[in-house]
Motif scaffolding. Sequence first.
Motif, short mmCIF file in Angstrom:
data_model
loop_
_atom_site.label_atom_id
_atom_site.label_comp_id
_atom_site.label_asym_id
_atom_site.label_seq_id
_atom_site.Cartn_x
_atom_site.Cartn_y
_atom_site.Cartn_z
N MET A 73 7.92 -15.16 4.27
CA MET A 73 7.19 -14.92 3.03
C MET A 73 5.73 -14.56 3.25
SD MET A 73 6.78 -18.78 1.37
CE MET A 73 8.34 -19.47 1.91
N PHE A 74 5.28 -14.59 4.51
CA PHE A 74 3.90 -14.21 4.80
C PHE A 74 3.81 -12.82 5.46
CE2 PHE A 74 3.86 -18.83 4.56
CZ PHE A 74 2.78 -19.04 3.71
N LEU A 75 4.95 -12.15 5.56
CA LEU A 75 4.99 -10.79 6.09
C LEU A 75 5.29 -9.81 4.95
CD1 LEU A 75 7.23 -11.43 9.25
CD2 LEU A 75 4.74 -11.49 9.11
N HIS A 76 4.82 -8.58 5.10
CA HIS A 76 5.08 -7.57 4.07
C HIS A 76 5.38 -6.23 4.72
CE1 HIS A 76 3.21 -10.65 1.54
NE2 HIS A 76 3.87 -10.09 0.55
N GLY A 77 6.19 -5.45 4.02
CA GLY A 77 6.69 -4.21 4.58
C GLY A 77 5.82 -3.00 4.37
N GLY A 78 4.71 -3.13 3.67
CA GLY A 78 3.86 -1.97 3.44
C GLY A 78 2.72 -2.33 2.51
N PHE A 79 1.81 -1.38 2.33
CA PHE A 79 0.62 -1.65 1.51
C PHE A 79 0.98 -1.93 0.05
CE2 PHE A 79 -2.89 -0.18 -1.22
CZ PHE A 79 -3.88 -1.05 -0.78
N SER A 80 1.86 -1.12 -0.54
CA SER A 80 2.22 -1.34 -1.94
C SER A 80 2.94 -2.67 -2.12
CB SER A 80 3.10 -0.20 -2.46
OG SER A 80 4.30 -0.12 -1.72
N HIS A 81 3.71 -3.07 -1.11
CA HIS A 81 4.43 -4.34 -1.16
C HIS A 81 3.46 -5.51 -1.28
CE1 HIS A 81 7.70 -7.10 0.84
NE2 HIS A 81 7.63 -7.27 -0.48
N ILE A 82 2.49 -5.57 -0.39
CA ILE A 82 1.54 -6.68 -0.42
C ILE A 82 0.60 -6.56 -1.61
CG2 ILE A 82 -0.18 -5.58 1.11
CD1 ILE A 82 -0.71 -8.39 2.26
N LEU A 83 0.24 -5.34 -2.00
CA LEU A 83 -0.68 -5.15 -3.12
C LEU A 83 -0.13 -5.76 -4.40
CD1 LEU A 83 -3.22 -3.91 -4.41
CD2 LEU A 83 -1.88 -1.80 -4.75
N PHE A 84 1.10 -5.41 -4.74
CA PHE A 84 1.67 -5.91 -5.99
C PHE A 84 1.99 -7.40 -5.93
CE2 PHE A 84 2.46 -1.34 -6.56
CZ PHE A 84 1.93 -1.18 -7.84
N ASN A 85 2.39 -7.87 -4.76
CA ASN A 85 2.65 -9.31 -4.63
C ASN A 85 1.37 -10.13 -4.78
OD1 ASN A 85 5.42 -9.31 -4.39
ND2 ASN A 85 5.45 -9.53 -2.17
N MET A 86 0.30 -9.68 -4.15
CA MET A 86 -0.96 -10.42 -4.23
C MET A 86 -1.58 -10.31 -5.62
SD MET A 86 -1.12 -11.93 -1.35
CE MET A 86 0.69 -11.95 -1.51
N LEU A 87 -1.41 -9.18 -6.27
CA LEU A 87 -1.90 -9.02 -7.63
C LEU A 87 -1.19 -9.99 -8.56
CD1 LEU A 87 -3.67 -7.45 -9.65
CD2 LEU A 87 -1.77 -5.83 -9.91
N ALA A 88 0.14 -10.10 -8.41
CA ALA A 88 0.91 -11.03 -9.24
C ALA A 88 0.56 -12.48 -8.90
CB ALA A 88 2.40 -10.79 -9.03
N LEU A 89 0.34 -12.76 -7.62
CA LEU A 89 -0.06 -14.11 -7.22
C LEU A 89 -1.37 -14.50 -7.89
CD1 LEU A 89 0.01 -16.68 -5.53
CD2 LEU A 89 -0.82 -15.35 -3.57
N TRP A 90 -2.31 -13.58 -7.92
CA TRP A 90 -3.60 -13.83 -8.59
C TRP A 90 -3.41 -14.01 -10.10
CZ3 TRP A 90 -6.18 -9.66 -11.44
CH2 TRP A 90 -7.39 -10.07 -12.00
N MET A 91 -2.62 -13.12 -10.71
CA MET A 91 -2.47 -13.13 -12.16
C MET A 91 -1.78 -14.41 -12.66
SD MET A 91 -1.30 -9.19 -12.88
CE MET A 91 -0.82 -9.58 -14.59
N PHE A 92 -0.66 -14.75 -12.05
CA PHE A 92 0.11 -15.90 -12.52
C PHE A 92 -0.27 -17.20 -11.82
CE2 PHE A 92 3.22 -12.25 -12.81
CZ PHE A 92 2.98 -12.01 -14.15
N GLY A 93 -0.55 -17.09 -10.52
CA GLY A 93 -0.81 -18.29 -9.74
C GLY A 93 -2.09 -19.01 -10.12
N SER A 94 -3.13 -18.25 -10.44
CA SER A 94 -4.42 -18.89 -10.76
C SER A 94 -4.30 -19.80 -11.98
CB SER A 94 -5.48 -17.81 -11.00
OG SER A 94 -5.69 -17.06 -9.83
N MET A 95 -3.59 -19.32 -12.98
CA MET A 95 -3.41 -20.12 -14.19
C MET A 95 -2.57 -21.37 -13.90
SD MET A 95 -3.99 -20.51 -17.37
CE MET A 95 -3.37 -20.88 -19.01
N LEU A 96 -1.48 -21.18 -13.14
CA LEU A 96 -0.59 -22.30 -12.85
C LEU A 96 -1.26 -23.35 -11.98
CD1 LEU A 96 2.70 -20.29 -12.23
CD2 LEU A 96 2.15 -21.72 -14.22
#
Length: 279
Positions: A73-96
């Motif tokens: 879960m700490f590896l990613h297959g490309g720039f778009s892969h990590i970009l969208f995952n980290m964006l979602a982590l910031w959006m939802f994770g910060s609130m939670l």
Amino acid sequence: MKQRFNNLFRQPPLGFINPEMTWTEVVKFLILTNVTVFAAQEILGMYPFFIENFSLIPREFFHGRVWTLFTYMFLHGGFSHILFNMLALWMFGSMLERVWGSKEFLKYYLLTGLGGGLCYALFNMDSFVPTVGASGAIYGLLLAYAVLFPDNVIYIWFVIPVKAKYFAMIFGVIEFLASFNPGSGVAHLAHLGGMVMGYAYLKWGKLRYSAPGRRMREWKKKLEDSAREREEQTIEDVRREVDELLDKINKVGMDGLTKDEQKRLEKASQYLRDKGIKH
């Protein structure tokens, strides 16, 4: 004086950002960790080494490489892969994290990531195809956000407003249907597994709604108190500025004000009138 006056009407930093989404400690740590690993993959050319030793390969996982259920879960297959995952982590994770606290949030994140990986491995036991990414945990966060804050609005592609509960339903259905296409190259079952693990933990685990509800109320009260204090301070500063300009008028007359001072007086007076304050 001019600079101080202009500063009065500047929005504080949170005015441009939803306060629910400001960085929290564990979210920051997770994002930095993922980005650091990704940088090592791409810049140092370590991707083959990481894939061989730390990606989740179902066949090898069931033959003893159990640590890959965590490391994948700490590896990613490309720039778009990590970009969208980290964006979602910031959006939802910060609130939670703000609502649950850092310890509970990290536990939930890791459990949903492990659940997503296990789901993928169980349905592909003889596969040698590796899977990587935090998507299982991200879908778990999406599910939790939708359960706790169903009416909060999320913007698809930053344009289309959708309530969180419908957003989670839409993506859950998409992932379910996509899971019937094993040749897609995307671990849809890991996404579904993260959502299922998240729902199970919310419903039957130690994470209850009472604590989030209490913390949420406390956090909202702090935000409201902070906003009220900022407004009170702004009003006080504006009134002081108006008084200084009026004192100057009393001494030298209206013609004694520069054009800039006249505009500042008009702007400040309008601000006080809008607030229903006499001066």
